[in-house]
Scaffold this motif. Structure first.
Motif, PDB file in Angstrom:
ATOM      1  N   GLU A  78       0.845  -1.191   0.000  1.00  0.00           N
ATOM      2  CA  GLU A  78       0.000   0.000   0.000  1.00  0.00           C
ATOM      3  C   GLU A  78       0.883   1.245   0.000  1.00  0.00           C
ATOM      4  OE1 GLU A  78      -3.198   0.239  -0.233  1.00  0.00           O
ATOM      5  OE2 GLU A  78      -3.918  -1.795   0.166  1.00  0.00           O
ATOM      6  N   ASP A  79       0.398   2.306  -0.605  1.00  0.00           N
ATOM      7  CA  ASP A  79       1.135   3.565  -0.649  1.00  0.00           C
ATOM      8  C   ASP A  79       0.833   4.368   0.618  1.00  0.00           C
ATOM      9  OD1 ASP A  79       2.394   5.933  -1.189  1.00  0.00           O
ATOM     10  OD2 ASP A  79       1.348   6.336  -3.075  1.00  0.00           O
ATOM     11  N   PRO A  80       1.808   4.571   1.498  1.00  0.00           N
ATOM     12  CA  PRO A  80       1.542   5.301   2.741  1.00  0.00           C
ATOM     13  C   PRO A  80       1.013   6.716   2.514  1.00  0.00           C
ATOM     14  CG  PRO A  80       3.663   4.169   2.867  1.00  0.00           C
ATOM     15  CD  PRO A  80       3.192   4.066   1.442  1.00  0.00           C
ATOM     16  N   LYS A  81       1.387   7.339   1.397  1.00  0.00           N
ATOM     17  CA  LYS A  81       0.967   8.732   1.156  1.00  0.00           C
ATOM     18  C   LYS A  81      -0.543   8.852   0.990  1.00  0.00           C
ATOM     19  CE  LYS A  81       3.693   9.518  -2.379  1.00  0.00           C
ATOM     20  NZ  LYS A  81       4.536   8.302  -2.405  1.00  0.00           N
ATOM     21  N   LEU A  82      -1.223   7.754   0.696  1.00  0.00           N
ATOM     22  CA  LEU A  82      -2.675   7.805   0.531  1.00  0.00           C
ATOM     23  C   LEU A  82      -3.411   7.823   1.870  1.00  0.00           C
ATOM     24  CD1 LEU A  82      -3.158   5.228  -2.380  1.00  0.00           C
ATOM     25  CD2 LEU A  82      -3.050   7.720  -2.536  1.00  0.00           C
ATOM     26  N   TYR A  83      -2.744   7.375   2.919  1.00  0.00           N
ATOM     27  CA  TYR A  83      -3.409   7.202   4.208  1.00  0.00           C
ATOM     28  C   TYR A  83      -3.209   8.452   5.055  1.00  0.00           C
ATOM     29  CZ  TYR A  83      -4.207   2.337   3.000  1.00  0.00           C
ATOM     30  OH  TYR A  83      -4.654   1.187   2.383  1.00  0.00           O
ATOM     31  N   ARG A  84      -4.135   9.408   4.889  1.00  0.00           N
ATOM     32  CA  ARG A  84      -4.035  10.698   5.556  1.00  0.00           C
ATOM     33  C   ARG A  84      -5.327  11.044   6.302  1.00  0.00           C
ATOM     34  NH1 ARG A  84      -0.415  14.360   3.749  1.00  0.00           N
ATOM     35  NH2 ARG A  84      -1.195  15.516   5.559  1.00  0.00           N
ATOM     36  N   PRO A  85      -5.677  10.269   7.313  1.00  0.00           N
ATOM     37  CA  PRO A  85      -6.869  10.629   8.098  1.00  0.00           C
ATOM     38  C   PRO A  85      -6.719  11.950   8.834  1.00  0.00           C
ATOM     39  CG  PRO A  85      -5.649   8.862   9.174  1.00  0.00           C
ATOM     40  CD  PRO A  85      -5.042   9.038   7.821  1.00  0.00           C
ATOM     41  N   ASP A  86      -5.476  12.440   8.961  1.00  0.00           N
ATOM     42  CA  ASP A  86      -5.277  13.742   9.598  1.00  0.00           C
ATOM     43  C   ASP A  86      -5.938  14.861   8.801  1.00  0.00           C
ATOM     44  OD1 ASP A  86      -2.378  15.005   8.128  1.00  0.00           O
ATOM     45  OD2 ASP A  86      -3.055  12.956   7.783  1.00  0.00           O
ATOM     46  N   ILE A  87      -5.987  14.710   7.466  1.00  0.00           N
ATOM     47  CA  ILE A  87      -6.668  15.704   6.640  1.00  0.00           C
ATOM     48  C   ILE A  87      -8.169  15.696   6.939  1.00  0.00           C
ATOM     49  CG2 ILE A  87      -7.283  16.347   4.276  1.00  0.00           C
ATOM     50  CD1 ILE A  87      -4.566  15.376   3.380  1.00  0.00           C
ATOM     51  N   VAL A  88      -8.739  14.512   7.072  1.00  0.00           N
ATOM     52  CA  VAL A  88     -10.159  14.404   7.417  1.00  0.00           C
ATOM     53  C   VAL A  88     -10.419  15.046   8.775  1.00  0.00           C
ATOM     54  CG1 VAL A  88     -12.084  12.821   7.795  1.00  0.00           C
ATOM     55  CG2 VAL A  88     -10.360  12.287   6.060  1.00  0.00           C
ATOM     56  N   HIS A  89      -9.547  14.774   9.726  1.00  0.00           N
ATOM     57  CA  HIS A  89      -9.693  15.317  11.076  1.00  0.00           C
ATOM     58  C   HIS A  89      -9.681  16.842  11.056  1.00  0.00           C
ATOM     59  CE1 HIS A  89      -7.857  15.948  15.320  1.00  0.00           C
ATOM     60  NE2 HIS A  89      -9.175  15.912  15.406  1.00  0.00           N
ATOM     61  N   GLN A  90      -8.684  17.417  10.401  1.00  0.00           N
ATOM     62  CA  GLN A  90      -8.564  18.873  10.370  1.00  0.00           C
ATOM     63  C   GLN A  90      -9.708  19.518   9.588  1.00  0.00           C
ATOM     64  OE1 GLN A  90      -6.422  20.746  12.091  1.00  0.00           O
ATOM     65  NE2 GLN A  90      -5.682  18.864  13.031  1.00  0.00           N
ATOM     66  N   ALA A  91     -10.143  18.871   8.506  1.00  0.00           N
ATOM     67  CA  ALA A  91     -11.256  19.417   7.724  1.00  0.00           C
ATOM     68  C   ALA A  91     -12.547  19.418   8.532  1.00  0.00           C
ATOM     69  CB  ALA A  91     -11.431  18.616   6.433  1.00  0.00           C
ATOM     70  N   LEU A  92     -12.801  18.338   9.258  1.00  0.00           N
ATOM     71  CA  LEU A  92     -13.998  18.280  10.092  1.00  0.00           C
ATOM     72  C   LEU A  92     -13.960  19.332  11.191  1.00  0.00           C
ATOM     73  CD1 LEU A  92     -14.573  14.425  10.492  1.00  0.00           C
ATOM     74  CD2 LEU A  92     -16.015  16.044   9.255  1.00  0.00           C
ATOM     75  N   PRO A 115     -23.712  18.205  12.856  1.00  0.00           N
ATOM     76  CA  PRO A 115     -23.112  19.524  13.096  1.00  0.00           C
ATOM     77  C   PRO A 115     -22.961  19.862  14.582  1.00  0.00           C
ATOM     78  CG  PRO A 115     -24.782  19.645  11.385  1.00  0.00           C
ATOM     79  CD  PRO A 115     -24.896  18.287  11.997  1.00  0.00           C
ATOM     80  N   SER A 116     -23.683  19.170  15.450  1.00  0.00           N
ATOM     81  CA  SER A 116     -23.588  19.421  16.889  1.00  0.00           C
ATOM     82  C   SER A 116     -22.542  18.541  17.565  1.00  0.00           C
ATOM     83  CB  SER A 116     -24.945  19.204  17.558  1.00  0.00           C
ATOM     84  OG  SER A 116     -25.369  17.860  17.413  1.00  0.00           O
ATOM     85  N   ALA A 117     -21.876  17.675  16.784  1.00  0.00           N
ATOM     86  CA  ALA A 117     -20.877  16.777  17.364  1.00  0.00           C
ATOM     87  C   ALA A 117     -19.651  17.564  17.817  1.00  0.00           C
ATOM     88  CB  ALA A 117     -20.469  15.717  16.348  1.00  0.00           C
ATOM     89  N   ARG A 118     -19.043  17.114  18.896  1.00  0.00           N
ATOM     90  CA  ARG A 118     -17.790  17.688  19.394  1.00  0.00           C
ATOM     91  C   ARG A 118     -16.716  16.624  19.260  1.00  0.00           C
ATOM     92  NH1 ARG A 118     -18.608  20.596  25.087  1.00  0.00           N
ATOM     93  NH2 ARG A 118     -16.480  21.239  24.542  1.00  0.00           N
ATOM     94  N   LEU A 119     -15.917  16.735  18.211  1.00  0.00           N
ATOM     95  CA  LEU A 119     -14.908  15.721  17.935  1.00  0.00           C
ATOM     96  C   LEU A 119     -13.672  15.920  18.809  1.00  0.00           C
ATOM     97  CD1 LEU A 119     -15.039  15.525  14.031  1.00  0.00           C
ATOM     98  CD2 LEU A 119     -16.391  14.294  15.724  1.00  0.00           C
ATOM     99  N   PRO A 120     -12.940  14.840  19.063  1.00  0.00           N
ATOM    100  CA  PRO A 120     -11.702  14.963  19.840  1.00  0.00           C
ATOM    101  C   PRO A 120     -10.693  15.857  19.128  1.00  0.00           C
ATOM    102  CG  PRO A 120     -12.366  12.656  19.642  1.00  0.00           C
ATOM    103  CD  PRO A 120     -13.232  13.429  18.710  1.00  0.00           C
ATOM    104  N   ARG A 121     -10.036  16.708  19.889  1.00  0.00           N
ATOM    105  CA  ARG A 121      -8.985  17.547  19.315  1.00  0.00           C
ATOM    106  C   ARG A 121      -7.708  16.753  19.075  1.00  0.00           C
ATOM    107  NH1 ARG A 121     -10.910  22.631  17.656  1.00  0.00           N
ATOM    108  NH2 ARG A 121     -12.754  23.043  18.918  1.00  0.00           N
ATOM    109  N   MET A 122      -7.492  15.730  19.883  1.00  0.00           N
ATOM    110  CA  MET A 122      -6.303  14.895  19.745  1.00  0.00           C
ATOM    111  C   MET A 122      -6.493  13.912  18.601  1.00  0.00           C
ATOM    112  SD  MET A 122      -4.286  16.066  22.029  1.00  0.00           S
ATOM    113  CE  MET A 122      -3.029  14.798  22.062  1.00  0.00           C
ATOM    114  N   PHE A 123      -5.494  13.849  17.721  1.00  0.00           N
ATOM    115  CA  PHE A 123      -5.605  13.023  16.521  1.00  0.00           C
ATOM    116  C   PHE A 123      -5.764  11.542  16.861  1.00  0.00           C
ATOM    117  CE2 PHE A 123      -3.294  10.639  13.123  1.00  0.00           C
ATOM    118  CZ  PHE A 123      -4.283  10.735  12.151  1.00  0.00           C
ATOM    119  N   ARG A 124      -5.017  11.045  17.827  1.00  0.00           N
ATOM    120  CA  ARG A 124      -5.093   9.624  18.165  1.00  0.00           C
ATOM    121  C   ARG A 124      -6.479   9.250  18.686  1.00  0.00           C
ATOM    122  NH1 ARG A 124      -0.230   7.181  17.856  1.00  0.00           N
ATOM    123  NH2 ARG A 124       1.629   8.521  17.889  1.00  0.00           N
ATOM    124  N   ARG A 125      -7.078  10.119  19.464  1.00  0.00           N
ATOM    125  CA  ARG A 125      -8.437   9.848  19.953  1.00  0.00           C
ATOM    126  C   ARG A 125      -9.431   9.896  18.801  1.00  0.00           C
ATOM    127  NH1 ARG A 125     -12.112   7.757  20.947  1.00  0.00           N
ATOM    128  NH2 ARG A 125     -13.790   8.190  22.433  1.00  0.00           N
TER     129      ARG A 125
END
Length: 236
Positions: free
Chosen positions: A102-116, A147-157
């Motif tokens: 697998e190409d590691p560069k494709l696995y970027r859940p951090d982008i999803v986290h920051q966008a949300l 839209p009322s969800a409060r997501l974790p600020r910490m990436f690992r959580r």
């Protein structure tokens, strides 16, 4: 900006083709557009009844039912590593991904986290005008985020939470029992309002750059609005 028509079907809605700082460009684009839409509310003149007669009347009179945000082509996959399930990401699991071709560069859940986080913290959401957020993955899974969800600020959580959603199909509020995140059936267009104006972002868009404030003024006032943006580091 690309205009996203009604005939999209189930194909990916938008994408990017630039590497490196793509995630930053995505977040900036989303934040600027959402802020521009709210600024139109503030700047629009009022009548004696309190209704805004020009610009985008976001608080109850414009955009029909509100604004929906779609994060497209999110590469969210999990695997059992050691004794626990982990959301795969390039930083922590590069060796595992390479071992499994697998190409590691494709696995970027951090982008999803920051966008949300950018969408949930946006002035438009604080004004109550964002009505739904959807994450559309490369495996064609659709995750609804309230839209009322409060997501974790910490990436690992956040990673642990996304694994829980994909395992249990939903996450509920401990107090009210309201579903804050859940997997929903496709196609994606079934969850978007009929007759909505749809806008997608892409680095392949032709033409000249536009001023978001001026562009937002041209959006029909009475239509619900759907904004789609790529949530990946590279691709189309």
């Amino acid at each position: 900006i690309l205009w996203w028509g009604e005939n999209v079907g189930e194909k990916p809605l938008c994408g990017t083709e630039r590497r490196g700082r793509t995630g930053v460009y995505i977040l900036v684009s989303v934040v600027v557009l959402l802020s521009a839409l709210l600024l139109l509310l503030i700047s629009a003149p009022l009548t004696t009844r309190g209704r805004r007669t020009t610009g985008l009347t976001l608080l109850g009179y414009g955009f029909g039912e509100g604004v929906w945000v779609v994060l497209e082509k999110a590469h969210l996959r999990y695997a059992k590593i050691g004794s626990q399930l982990s959301l795969l990401n390039a930083q922590d699991h590069a060796d595992y991904l390479v071992k499994h071709d697998e190409d590691p560069k494709l696995y970027r859940p951090d982008i999803v986290h920051q966008a949300l986080m950018a969408v949930l913290d946006s002035p438009l959401n604080k004004a109550g005008r964002i009505k739904g957020i959807y994450v559309h993955t490369t495996d064609n899974h659709i995750i609804y985020v309230s839209p009322s969800a409060r997501l974790p600020r910490m990436f690992r959580r956040f990673c642990q939470m996304m694994v829980e959603v994909m395992q249990r199909m939903r996450i509920k509020s401990k107090g009210s029992g309201k579903k804050l995140l859940k997997l929903v059936r496709g196609p994606l267009l079934d969850h978007l309002p009929l007759g909505s104006t749809k806008i997608a972002f892409s680095y392949q868009a032709g033409g000249e750059p536009v001023d978001f404030f001026k562009y937002a003024k041209k959006i029909p006032e009475d239509d619900p609005l759907v904004i789609a943006v790529g949530a990946m580091a590279q691709g189309h």
